[in-house]
Design a protein around this motif. Sequence first.
Motif, short mmCIF file in Angstrom:
data_model
loop_
_atom_site.label_atom_id
_atom_site.label_comp_id
_atom_site.label_asym_id
_atom_site.label_seq_id
_atom_site.Cartn_x
_atom_site.Cartn_y
_atom_site.Cartn_z
N VAL A 101 0.82 -1.22 0.00
CA VAL A 101 0.00 0.00 0.00
C VAL A 101 0.84 1.26 0.00
O VAL A 101 1.96 1.29 0.53
N SER A 102 0.25 2.30 -0.58
CA SER A 102 0.84 3.64 -0.54
C SER A 102 0.26 4.38 0.66
O SER A 102 -0.67 3.90 1.31
N ALA A 103 0.79 5.57 0.89
CA ALA A 103 0.27 6.43 1.95
C ALA A 103 -1.14 6.90 1.59
O ALA A 103 -1.46 7.06 0.41
N GLN A 104 -1.95 7.14 2.60
CA GLN A 104 -3.34 7.54 2.35
C GLN A 104 -3.42 8.89 1.63
O GLN A 104 -2.75 9.84 2.02
N GLY A 105 -4.29 8.96 0.64
CA GLY A 105 -4.61 10.24 -0.04
C GLY A 105 -3.40 11.10 -0.31
O GLY A 105 -2.45 10.67 -0.95
N ASP A 106 -3.43 12.33 0.21
CA ASP A 106 -2.35 13.29 -0.06
C ASP A 106 -1.28 13.28 1.04
O ASP A 106 -0.50 14.25 1.16
N THR A 107 -1.24 12.22 1.83
CA THR A 107 -0.31 12.20 2.98
C THR A 107 1.13 12.56 2.60
O THR A 107 1.77 13.36 3.28
N THR A 108 1.63 11.96 1.51
CA THR A 108 3.03 12.19 1.16
C THR A 108 3.27 13.67 0.84
O THR A 108 4.25 14.27 1.29
N ASP A 109 2.33 14.28 0.09
CA ASP A 109 2.44 15.71 -0.21
C ASP A 109 2.40 16.54 1.08
O ASP A 109 3.15 17.51 1.23
MG MG Z 1 0.74 8.59 -3.14
#
Ligand code: MG
Length: 402
Positions: A40-48
């Motif tokens: 899985v990736s980070a939720q929604g815009d979490t990384t931004d």
């Molecule tokens: Mg992402």
Amino acid sequence: MGLIVQKFGGSSVADAARVRNVASIVADTYREGNNVIVVVSAQGDTTDDLIAKAKEINPKASRREMDMLMSAGEQISISLLAMAIEAMGLPVVSLLGWQAGFRTNSAYSVARIKKIDTERLEKELDDRQICIVAGFQGINKFDDITTFGRGGSDTSAVAIAASMHADRCQIFTDVEGVYTADPRKVSAAVKLEEITYDEMLELATLGAQVLNNRSVEMAKKYNVKLEVLSSLVRKPGTIVKEATKVEKMLISGVAKDTNVSKVSIVGVPDEPGFAFKIFSRLAAKNINIDIILQSVGRNNSKDIAFTVARENKEDAVAALEEFCTTVPGNTPTVSVEDVAKVSIVGAGMETHSGVASQMFEALYSAGINIKMISTSEIKISVLINESDADVAVSAIHRAFIG
Ligand code: MG
Ligand code: ASP
């Protein structure tokens, strides 16, 4: 019964309802008797959001610390997804990149995977655990956390599928598969049942943002069968695989890229060595060049134009202006403009004539002027005014796909 790797992007796990939805897809796959590894990736815009927090404190933060921060987004999503699966009464374990065995080089924020030590994953699967792995991260020889670059979770999933010899790697996203054009812009766009790795690579680099291109390169290298499908609608998606097993489509897609600037230098002496002098200066600044065009020489002078990503245009112009000061006699002039690149991709082109003329006819009928053309075995790209891009995509799509 097999081993299935499933990857879910940030939008597929954006909130509690979406996390539960993903849990139910994973649970169904597991209950069918499969072993399942989920990335899985980070939720929604979490990384931004994490990047924005860092900028507030130190815009020049080291890449090591950026990786420490950015890897945290995935730690949240793996644990939440594991909790949702626990609540369904199934055996599950969440694992950070290093726990899942991801060993990388030390290029913080753009790390490359060296290998995956698969013992831990194998042991968990032997115990019939569902494994939830944090995407886009690993560990280097200093035991520091590294990340793979934006969109890197696709690569994590493909790397696991390759190392574990998975039967299939499913990339779940918010679209139903790979389309012949952006379905939000072109209403006649159709979903492809299959596409070759090479076509997908071209489309990925052209900005059809369904798959990260490093992940497609890796899938091709290790022959990992990929499927791109929606996490919101339960329907078969698009299979990405080897050319020989796919019936070659004449045109599999029309893509546009608006992150393009065209840089021109006019009045270069028509003598040996000048292309080298120009492009070595750009290479020294790590500027990636895409299409290059050189005019026919006239009156001992020639013109050269090329394209770069927009974020590199200032650096490219500066490098050329520096070069101009070294030219004896008349000084060449440098100019730059933002443009769009529209491309058609299709494995069938290799053995078919008339594709280029059909594309140019479609553009002519729409009254669109072509500034530059470039081709490869399975791709034809044109540079046009950015304001013409959407019309061009529609016109070309109509001509080839209907
Ligand atoms: Mg992402
Ligand atoms: N969370 C990371 C990003 O947003 C990795 C990924 O989404 O694949 O770039």
